[in-house]
Design an enzyme around this catalytic site. Structure first.
Site, PDB file in Angstrom:
ATOM      1  NE  ARG A 200       1.389  -4.897  10.948  1.00  0.00           N
ATOM      2  CZ  ARG A 200       0.136  -5.279  11.062  1.00  0.00           C
ATOM      3  NH1 ARG A 200      -0.404  -5.343  12.266  1.00  0.00           N
ATOM      4  NH2 ARG A 200      -0.577  -5.604  10.010  1.00  0.00           N
ATOM      5  CG  ASP A 208      -0.800   4.490   4.439  1.00  0.00           C
ATOM      6  OD1 ASP A 208      -1.426   4.106   5.428  1.00  0.00           O
ATOM      7  OD2 ASP A 208      -0.430   3.721   3.533  1.00  0.00           O
ATOM      8  CG  ASN A 244       4.934  -0.881  -0.056  1.00  0.00           C
ATOM      9  OD1 ASN A 244       4.604  -1.986  -0.452  1.00  0.00           O
ATOM     10  ND2 ASN A 244       4.314  -0.325   0.973  1.00  0.00           N
ATOM     11  CG  ASP A 374      -1.026  -4.783   1.596  1.00  0.00           C
ATOM     12  OD1 ASP A 374      -1.763  -3.780   1.563  1.00  0.00           O
ATOM     13  OD2 ASP A 374      -0.002  -4.852   2.299  1.00  0.00           O
ATOM     14  CD  GLU A 569      -4.612  -1.590   8.976  1.00  0.00           C
ATOM     15  OE1 GLU A 569      -3.717  -1.634   8.120  1.00  0.00           O
ATOM     16  OE2 GLU A 569      -4.896  -2.568   9.709  1.00  0.00           O
TER      17      GLU A 569
END
Length: 632
Positions: A200, A208, A244, A374, A569
């Site tokens: 997603r 990243d 971000n 997060d 992930e």
């Protein structure tokens, strides 16, 4: 694909009808109906294959069957009627197979552009909640404005919005109901490419990207790594910060700073031509601009300590979160105002109700997200008050990188594109001063560890997390400090499958509910592994680094072997499994037949780990030897 030397004797050739073979495999071996062949399936029979020479081969191994299914899926996508494949291809050693697919398939599948050719794949993903395809373009990017307004003429479903000169939290809130993509660099009539995390996450993310860049450089994709640096420089120039991610609701939020490392590592691989020297001057100028304007001249700088914090401005509820994510918090305030939670949420969103305490809660929440972690109990409802060890380590690395680049490539004196002049000595002194302040405020003499410092309470925290050890990666520690830190790191954060994001004791002590936060125990993440491996090697702890590299790569390899090539992930590194039950699930686990992209920084960690692992351990990895057997 060439046969591995290990299996060259198994060069038996099969010519298989694609559709029929896929059907037979799924009917006979995918017993849970998820279009994958995994260890959770319970086939009741062996699979017989007849070679072109008439030999019969029996496949019993789940890994081999899933490999065959994956190769058939690739052939099916290419609309092949038949697949010619050898036994050694089916039996490809797992580390070799994972690495090969990352290099030859995953990076390309994760590559995007924000332009006519690439926009459709981004604007039609699940984060767009209405029928509009919107792109926001900076007011002063004439190239981008011309490009997208011309594109709008032939794509009537596309709505192009020119951003105002000043981006305020109020403006960002005003467009929350009109979410869209933020443009990136257009060059020679095309979008400059970048790599996305996957699943997603279909846009260019802040931290990243640096870790993906490490993998790209290892795999010889310097062109793509360099392009990502160029897009970061575009973001700083036109949005004022590395975002971000390039979504409209991230306009006031950055992420952990890695640009100086990214520039330095890309430039090290480039030919030292005059053109590339100009590129270095441009990107170094932009990185210094980011350092000064994003980190040193905003609320992210705390004068009382001389150190930095994450601080994401914004108003109200972060719009990217899933419905109901803040229900328990909002319920407390709904009770306070004697309203239903849905009514309270609506009134709070539209500004009818103002509550300073709840506003501050969301400043902390946005700041937590800006940190990249997060979420974690380490930062919950406190993030904006903390001088974090990780952030200050990264900014120390900026200062050291600026010192190195100016000294090495500009004879100690550098004039930035805005006319400001710097010497390497200036940045050396900046780094030295930060080291002193970090030792003063963040170092605990009794616990022999760095901890975050709360500028509001003027006290250090005691939360044991992987971020406490970032000074090892930044090269900030003395050897004596490293000799105290490393045993603590190995004692508190070593797990079967790699480094933990935090230890169990801190996680349980600071949790205010039973919600599992994904950046806490028992989870492990690729960026932590990569930074801590490098940190260990910086200070001569090669054996510890090799052990932790092996543990992490074994976790990835074992899960890929057992679950049809799955590369997600994150992992539960206590149980060494991708089956996690944290707040957001696990991106990269939902696919049919074959994963086409893995997950960005997980792919990079695999390639980086393999590049550091001695060959004898790669052989153990192919044999799936358990870490506790290898290292005990």
């Amino acid at each position: 694909m060439n046969c591995s030397k290990k299996f060259v004797e198994n060069n038996i050739i099969f010519n298989l009808p694609v559709n029929k073979t896929m059907h037979d495999l799924l009917v006979g071996y995918d017993t849970d109906g998820d279009n994958k062949i995994t260890k959770d399936d319970a086939p009741s029979k062996d699979y017989y294959m007849v070679s072109t020479a008439g030999d019969t081969v029996i496949l019993r191994n789940t890994y081999y069957l899933s490999n065959l299914l994956q190769e058939l899926a690739i052939a099916n996508e290419k609309e092949y009627e038949n697949l010619t494949i050898t036994l050694c291809q089916i039996q490809e050693p797992p580390a070799e197979r994972i690495s090969r697919r990352i290099k030859s398939h995953f990076w390309d599948d994760l590559t995007r552009t924000v332009d006519d050719e690439g926009l459709k794949r981004i604007v039609e993903d699940e984060k767009v909640h209405d029928s509009h395809q919107r792109i926001y373009v900076p007011y002063n990017d004439s190239t981008g404005i011309d490009y997208f307004l011309n594109l709008q003429k032939k794509r009537r479903e596309l709505e192009v919005i020119i951003l105002p000169p000043t981006i305020t939290p109020e403006y960002v809130r005003s467009i929350n109901s009109r979410p869209g993509i933020l443009s990136l660099k257009i060059e020679n009539g095309k979008g400059v490419p970048f790599v996305v995390p996957g699943g997603r996450f279909n846009e260019m993310y802040g931290w990243d990207s640096y870790f993906e860049g490490i993998g790209l450089i290892i795999d010889g994709r310097i062109d793509l790594a360099k392009a990502m640096v160029d897009n970061f420089c575009y973001q700083i120039k036109y949005y004022g910060k590395i975002l971000n991610a390039n979504r409209s609701y991230y306009l006031t939020r950055t992420q952990p700073p890695f640009l100086s490392s990214f520039i330095r590592e890309v430039y090290a691989e480039l030919p030292k031509t005059e053109e590339n020297k100009k590129w270095l001057k441009h990107t170094l100028s932009i990185a210094i601009q980011e350092y000064e304007t994003v980190w040193m001249k905003t609320k992210r700088y705390t004068p009382s300590t001389g150190l930095n914090r994450y601080y994401a401005e914004g108003i109200g509820i972060p719009p990217e979160t899933e419905p109901g994510h803040f229900r328990s918090i909002l319920q407390e305030y709904a009770n306070k105002y004697d309203l239903s939670v849905l009514t309270f949420e609506e009134k709070y969103k539209n500004g009818e109700i103002k509550d300073a305490k709840l506003d501050r809660y969301f400043v902390h929440d946005r700041t937590l997200r800006e940190s990249g972690h997060d979420t974690t109990w380490r930062l919950a409802d406190i993030a904006a008050d903390l001088n974090c060890v990780d952030l200050n380590s990264l900014l120390y690395k900026y200062e050291k990188d600026f010192d190195f680049l100016i000294s090495t490539y500009f004879n100690g004196r550098f004039t930035a594109e805005n006319g400001h002049r710097y010497t390497n000595k200036y940045w050396h002194e900046k780094a030295s001063n930060r080291k002193i302040l970090m030792k003063q405020y963040l170092w605990d003499d009794e616990k022999h560890c760095f901890f975050d410092f709360n500028v509001k309470t003027e006290e250090r925290t005691d939360f044991m997390a992987a971020t406490n050890f970032f000074p090892l990666w930044a090269g900030l520690c003395t050897q004596e400090e490293a000799d105290l830190l490393v045993p603590l790191l190995m004692k508190e954060l070593k797990a079967q499958g790699g480094f933990l994001a935090s230890n169990k004791e801190s996680t349980e002590r600071y949790a205010s509910s039973d919600m599992q936060r994904q950046w806490d125990y028992p989870y492990g993440w690729a960026p932590h592994q990569m930074l801590l491996w490098k940190g260990l090697m910086n200070y001569g702890y090669k054996d510890e680094a090799i052990e932790m590299i092996y543990r992490w790569l074994w976790t990835i390899t074992q899960n890929a072997v057992d679950y049809n090539g799955t590369i997600p992930e994150k992992y539960d590194v206590v149980e060494s499994t991708h089956k996690v039950y944290a707040e957001y699930g696990n991106v990269g686990t939902e696919f049919a037949y074959i994963t086409k992209s893995g997950f960005g920084w997980m792919n990079a960690s695999y390639q980086y780990g393999l590049s550091l692992l001695p060959e004898k351990y790669v052989l153990k990895l192919d044999n799936l030897e358990k870490p506790d057997v290898v290292f005990n």
